[in-house]
Every structure is written in structure tokens, then in C-alpha cells.
Design an enzyme around this catalytic site. Structure first.
Site, short mmCIF file in Angstrom:
data_model
loop_
_atom_site.label_atom_id
_atom_site.label_comp_id
_atom_site.label_asym_id
_atom_site.label_seq_id
_atom_site.Cartn_x
_atom_site.Cartn_y
_atom_site.Cartn_z
CE LYS A 116 -8.24 -6.66 -4.57
NZ LYS A 116 -7.45 -7.84 -4.92
CD GLU A 200 -11.51 -0.21 -3.44
OE1 GLU A 200 -11.14 -0.08 -2.26
OE2 GLU A 200 -12.04 -1.23 -3.89
CG HIS A 235 -3.40 -2.47 3.36
ND1 HIS A 235 -4.44 -1.62 3.64
CD2 HIS A 235 -2.42 -1.69 2.83
CE1 HIS A 235 -4.11 -0.39 3.28
NE2 HIS A 235 -2.89 -0.41 2.79
NE ARG A 297 -7.57 -16.83 -0.78
CZ ARG A 297 -7.52 -16.16 0.36
NH1 ARG A 297 -7.91 -16.75 1.49
NH2 ARG A 297 -7.10 -14.90 0.41
#
Length: 621
Positions: A116, A200, A235, A297
Site C-alpha cells: 500500500k 491514514e 472493514h 484481481r
């Protein structure tokens, strides 16, 4: 077109790939663990090879055995599905090195977008807006804490190599950061073999919006519009829809153009998803939507895109892997109607969504709904893999119609004895805020009391249960005479045991419900719930909300991750006692009241069975 295809996956996605491959005349090969030998995907493939035992690391993650199976069966290509090895660049390279076709993203693209922090740096360079945060190499707890303090709480800790909602923790206050960081790193190391994290800024009114993109070997790249995946729990996505509600034409063009730009920045080939986070506090606006990550994907929720575009995305994958250009140009793609997908999980919302395992004596779905399922009636949900039973996919001309259709689909689902979230999904789809598109990623948490109420049977369930066990004559006061009164309506009352509790019910006309006579007795299905019922017995016990006896038992089979207390320790109500890992998720078990730890039987790293005594708490004298 490819002639033969090995599917390096299991369950629902394996069946999904087999279905399209068969339509294209492609021979399919399934690989499976020993406990999956009787699964539908194994039967439906043209050929099947057992590659190991139950644990994924001994079967579905064994690259060597998968490649051996592909070569032995003469497979021309390997499709990895999603999860497992689908985003493993080393495996993709090994497939290509063996002379086989990899039906997935190029290894270089997987690497570029797999971490990430590196992906965000690449997106910044490409001009794609990203969420504010810390991507630095200094991974010391002190540095991460200071960066989180500087960003301002709440923040989100995310595993650099994470995905699927794992290795992710929201932190609301500075004092909770260290413990959340430790838990996140432990889960990341266990799931991905990499405990590095990034920080974040947590968006307070977040919408999770993602764009389906596709590239081919001829330099073409297109998007197939957006999906909204904001309804999440821990999440993990629960309900997805396409298109995103409240998305105007200008914002759609901006976000989709950014997604294509991101794909081109890594020379992308095949199916991929660019995920964005949107600050929806003032509606969807192009200047308040930021890149989060890319999934290199096919996604679990790809059917909603198929429904609104009329395209088969697995077919697109197979054609691109065969060297063909994309089946459609951008100007040939358009949106028709509205689609929604709900994930039916083997879990119990009443007990904190703990996974449920066991045989599927009953598994029925209403007509007129697309069902992508990995299991059939008579099969079994095991503790070894993801607990998703099926995906319920609906399509309608409008969003309101789609929401109504999804609520009916979930409410009409019948599963027994495994517990599911079907009723939870039905309530979510019918909730006024969902119908009105007042949604963000906190929707489920805000409305959890309405979505997962205590397990009390409704009056209609009780009436239907009584109606099922009484003889028909009992419904007629002139022939049954029960409750006969000369000057008033008859008072027909009967006792019935529903869900283990005896109820005294005034009989009314039974409402239409589904009732099944199964090996364990009779079960009534209504609005996604399953209620076992019978005539009362003398030894029936009315179960109330009695205080816990302090016996902390394993709610499901799993492995002890950590024990936080010792014999003799004082504990307070709600204090964490230990952590149990089951079905790839960590579950914290807490003290039911203030007291003293009288006994500990839980041992670090030990496997425990459901119902095993782990800790015993005694109340203070």
C-alpha cells in the site's frame, strides 16, 4: 481461446469460473483439500486433484502442488480466483515460467500495487489523489505513534500488505494506539507474513467506492463504472451495489478517469479494482475522493458490475488471457438499472457475529435471484475457510426496487442448523436510511441494535408454530370447542416451545411461512430467521437473561493467540481475558462481571474445541 484451465481456488469462485469456462468450451481442472473432496466445485469440474489437507497452507497455498497438478493434467492456464494466491507475484511468475498462461495481472503490476505504501507513492507520481497519511520506512512504534498524533485522531492503521479487511484497526484516541498497533501487526504477520503498517487519516463520513477496470495486451484500458461498498462490518464488505447512489455524471467521469489513469500507470492487464475513499459529508464530490489501494484481481462483488453492464467479467478475463483485445470499447459500455449483492455468512449476529459451522440440512433460496454459492444443501460449513455461504445478487430498474428485492431475497433464505446473517441482511436492505441512501461505512455500527436485535420470535412466528402443531379442528371453535365463549370471540390459547423457550400463544390465523420437518424436529423459517419449535415438554426451561456463571468457554473451534490474565488476578467487567483466532479472525473474550480469576485452562497457541472451558471467574466476596 484457451483449451484447458486449472482453477487454483475453491468454493463459490471456483464454481463461478467453471460455469463460464464450460460455456466457452474450456476443459476445467479443480484442485482441492481433502476436506473439500465432496464440495460442488470438485464435482462440477471436468477433472479434480487433491493437493493437501484442510489447512490452506497445506493445500490452497501450496504453489508447488498446484503447479504439479497443472502439469500432470495438461492444463494450459491457471486462474487464481480471489484470495489465496491471486495476488502473489511469485506464484504468477512460477506459472509463467512453467510455460502456462496466468489468468491474472502481470507480476510487475501485482508488485507495484501490492504494497500500500509503494502503491500510494506511485499514484501520487501519476497524479491520482491519495488519502493523507504516513507511508514512511521508519516502523518504530514511537515514530508511528508520533505520526498518528500529528495526523490527528481518528486514524486508521493498515497493514502494508493487507487486504480483505485484515490487518486494519481504527484508533480513536492516542492512548489506544499502542495496543491497536500491536494487534494489527500480529494479524498482519499471521495473514500476510509482513507486519509493516501505514497510517491514514480516518474519514468521518466515509463512502467506500471502487471502480472496475480492465486492460489487455494490446494497450487498451477501460472502466466498467463504479460500485459502492460502504456497508461494512469490521472493514469487510456486507452489501455492495452498482452504481453508487448520489454519483453525478461529472463526479463519475472524474473518478473513473482516475481509475483508468491508475491502471495505465502500472501497465495493467486483466481485471482489477481501484478502491477510493470518499468524504460524503457534503455528498459525493470529485475533490473529496481519494485513492486507497488497488486489488489486482477479480473482486467478490463483481456480479453487480456484470448485472448493470450485461458483461461476463470472467469471460473477459479468459479472452484477455488468450491474447484477444477487450470485448468492448469504452463508448460501448453503459449502465442499465441497479444491482445489489449481499454476502450470506455462516455467522450469528446475536452473539457478536461469531462464525457458525456444521452441516447444512436446509439451504434454500427464493426464486428470481442470482445465487453464487460454494455449497449446496446437504453440504457442510467447516472451520477451515471463509464462512461465506453464498452471494445474493439482484437487479432492478431502480435503486428502491433493487433494495426491496434484496430484502425479500434475504428474508426468503432458509438455512438450518447453521446460523446465518440472513435476517440481518434483510433488515439492512429494508432499513429506511439504507433505502434513502443515507449510507457510509459506519451505517452498520450506528444501526446495529435495529439490525441484530435479541432473538425473540415475533407474534406471527409463534402463531404459525402453534398452527403447525395443532390439529386442524383446533382452529375451529365449533368442532374443537376449545376456548368457546357464548358472548365473545373464542379464546384459543396453546403452549409452544420456540427457540428453547415455552410461550403461551393466543391462536390466530397462521401467517404464510415455510416449515420444514428435519432430522432434529420442525423448523419454521420467516424473514431470514430459523426457529425450531415443538410441543412443550415437562422439562422445558424458560431461558431468561440470567447473569453469567463466570465460565468463559470457547464460542467456536479455534486457536488461543494470547492469554492476558493469570490465576488470582482481579478483573473488571468487559476486561479482555484472552484472544481466540478462528476462521481467520481474532475474537477477544472478556470478563462478564467484576471478580477474580479462579482458574485458567487456556494455553497459548493451543487448539480448542467449541464449548471448552477456558477461564473461570468468581465474583468478589
Amino acid at each position: 481461446m484457451l483449451s484447458s484451465l486449472l482453477i487454483a481456488n475453491r468454493g463459490e469462485i471456483a464454481r463461478r469460473i467453471i460455469r463460464t469456462a464450460r460455456a466457452l468450451g474450456i476443459r476445467t481442472i479443480a484442485v482441492h483439500s481433502d476436506v473439500d473432496a465432496a464440495m460442488p466445485f470438485v464435482r462440477e469440474a471436468d477433472e479434480a486433484v487433491c493437493i493437501g489437507t484442510a489447512l490452506a497452507r497445506d493445500s490452497y497455498l501450496r504453489q508447488d502442488r498446484i503447479l504439479e497438478a497443472a502439469i500432470a493434467t495438461g492444463a494450459e492456464a491457471i486462474h487464481p480466483g480471489y484470495g489465496f494466491l491471486s495476488e502473489n507475484a511469485e506464484f504468477a511468475e512460477a506459472v509463467q515460467a512453467a510455460g502456462l498462461v496466468w489468468v491474472g495481472a502481470p507480476p510487475a503490476s501485482i508488485r507495484a500495487m501490492g504494497l500500500k505504501d509503494a502503491a500510494k507513492e506511485r499514484m501520487i507520481a501519476a497524479g491520482v489523489p491519495v488519502t493523507p497519511g504516513y507511508l514512511g520506512a521508519d516502523q518504530s512504534p514511537a515514530r508511528l505513534q508520533s505520526e498518528a498524533d500529528a495526523i490527528g485522531y481518528p486514524v486508521l492503521i493498515k497493514a502494508v500488505a493487507g487486504g480483505g479487511g485484515k490487518g486494519m484497526r481504527k484508533v480513536d484516541e492516542a492512548h489506544a494506539f499502542a495496543e491497536s498497533l500491536e494487534s494489527c501487526r500480529r494479524e498482519a504477520a499471521s495473514s500476510f507474513g509482513d507486519d509493516r503498517v501505514l497510517i491514514e487519516k480516518y474519514i468521518l463520513s466515509p463512502r467506500h467506492i471502487e471502480v472496475q477496470i480492465f486492460g489487455d495486451t494490446h494497450g487498451n484500458a477501460v472502466h466498467l463504472f463504479e460500485r459502492d461498498c460502504s456497508l461494512q462490518r469490521r472493514h469487510q464488505k456486507v452489501i455492495e451495489e452498482a452504481p453508487a447512489p448520489g454519483m453525478d455524471v461529472a463526479t463519475r467521469e472524474a473518478i473513473c478517469a482516475a481509475a483508468v489513469k491508475a491502471a495505465k500507470a502500472v501497465d495493467y492487464i486483466g481485471a482489477g479494482t481501484i478502491e477510493f475513499i470518499a468524504d460524503a459529508s457534503e455528498g459525493l464530490r470529485a475533490d473529496r475522493i481519494w485513492f486507497m489501494e488497488m486489488n489486482t484481481r477479480l473482486q467478490v462483488e463483481h456480479p453487480v458490475t456484470e448485472a448493470i453492464t450485461g458483461q461476463d467479467l470472467v469471460e473477459w478475463q479468459l479472452r484477455v488471457a488468450s491474447g484477444e483485445p477487450l470485448p468492448k470499447r469504452q463508448d460501448e459500455l453503459s449502465i442499465t438499472g441497479w444491482a445489489m449483492e449481499a454476502r450470506l455468512y455462516a455467522e450469528n449476529p446475536v452473539s457478536g457475529f461469531l462464525p457458525s459451522t456444521g452441516p447444512l440440512e436446509r439451504l434454500r433460496f427464493p426464486p428470481g435471484v442470482r445465487i453464487d454459492s460454494g455449497v449446496d444443501e446437504g453440504g457442510e460449513v467447516t472451520p477451515f475457510y471463509d464462512p461465506m455461504i453464498a452471494k445474493l445478487i439482484v437487479h432492478a430498474p431502480t435503486r428502491a426496487a433493487a433494495a426491496g428485492k434484496l430484502g425479500d431475497a434475504a428474508g426468503g433464505t432458509e438455512v438450518w442448523p447453521v446460523k446465518t446473517n440472513a435476517a440481518f441482511l434483510a433488515r439492512a436492505a429494508r432499513h429506511p436510511d439504507f433505502v434513502a441512501a443515507r449510507i457510509d461505512t459506519g451505517f452498520i455500527e450506528r444501526h446495529i441494535d435495529a439490525l441484530a436485535p435479541p432473538p425473540e420470535p415475533s407474534a406471527s412466528v409463534l402463531t404459525s408454530a402453534v398452527g403447525a402443531i395443532l390439529p386442524p379442528a383446533s382452529h375451529d371453535p365449533w368442532t374443537g370447542l376449545t376456548g368457546f365463549r357464548a358472548n365473545a370471540a373464542p379464546d384459543l390459547r396453546a403452549e409452544v416451545t420456540v427457540g428453547g423457550q415455552v410461550h403461551l400463544v393466543t391462536l390466530a390465523t397462521p401467517v404464510p411461512t415455510s416449515i420444514a420437518a428435519l432430522d432434529g424436529g420442525s423448523v419454521l423459517f420467516a424473514d431470514g430467521e430459523a426457529w425450531p419449535f415443538s410441543r412443550p415438554r415437562a422439562d422445558d426451561i424458560v431461558r431468561g437473561d440470567a447473569l453469567s456463571d463466570g465460565m468463559i468457554v470457547a464460542p467456536m473451534p479455534g486457536r488461543i493467540i494470547s492469554v492476558a490474565v493469570s490465576p488470582g488476578d482481579p478483573v473488571t467487567k468487559g476486561q479482555r481475558l484472552l484472544v481466540l483466532e478462528a476462521m481467520k479472525m481474532e475474537q477477544g473474550l472478556v470478563a462478564p462481571f467484576d471478580g477474580i480469576v479462579a482458574e485458567i485452562r487456556a494455553v497459548d497457541s493451543a487448539q480448542v474445541s467449541e464449548g471448552a472451558l477456558l477461564v473461570r471467574i468468581e465474583k468478589d466476596a
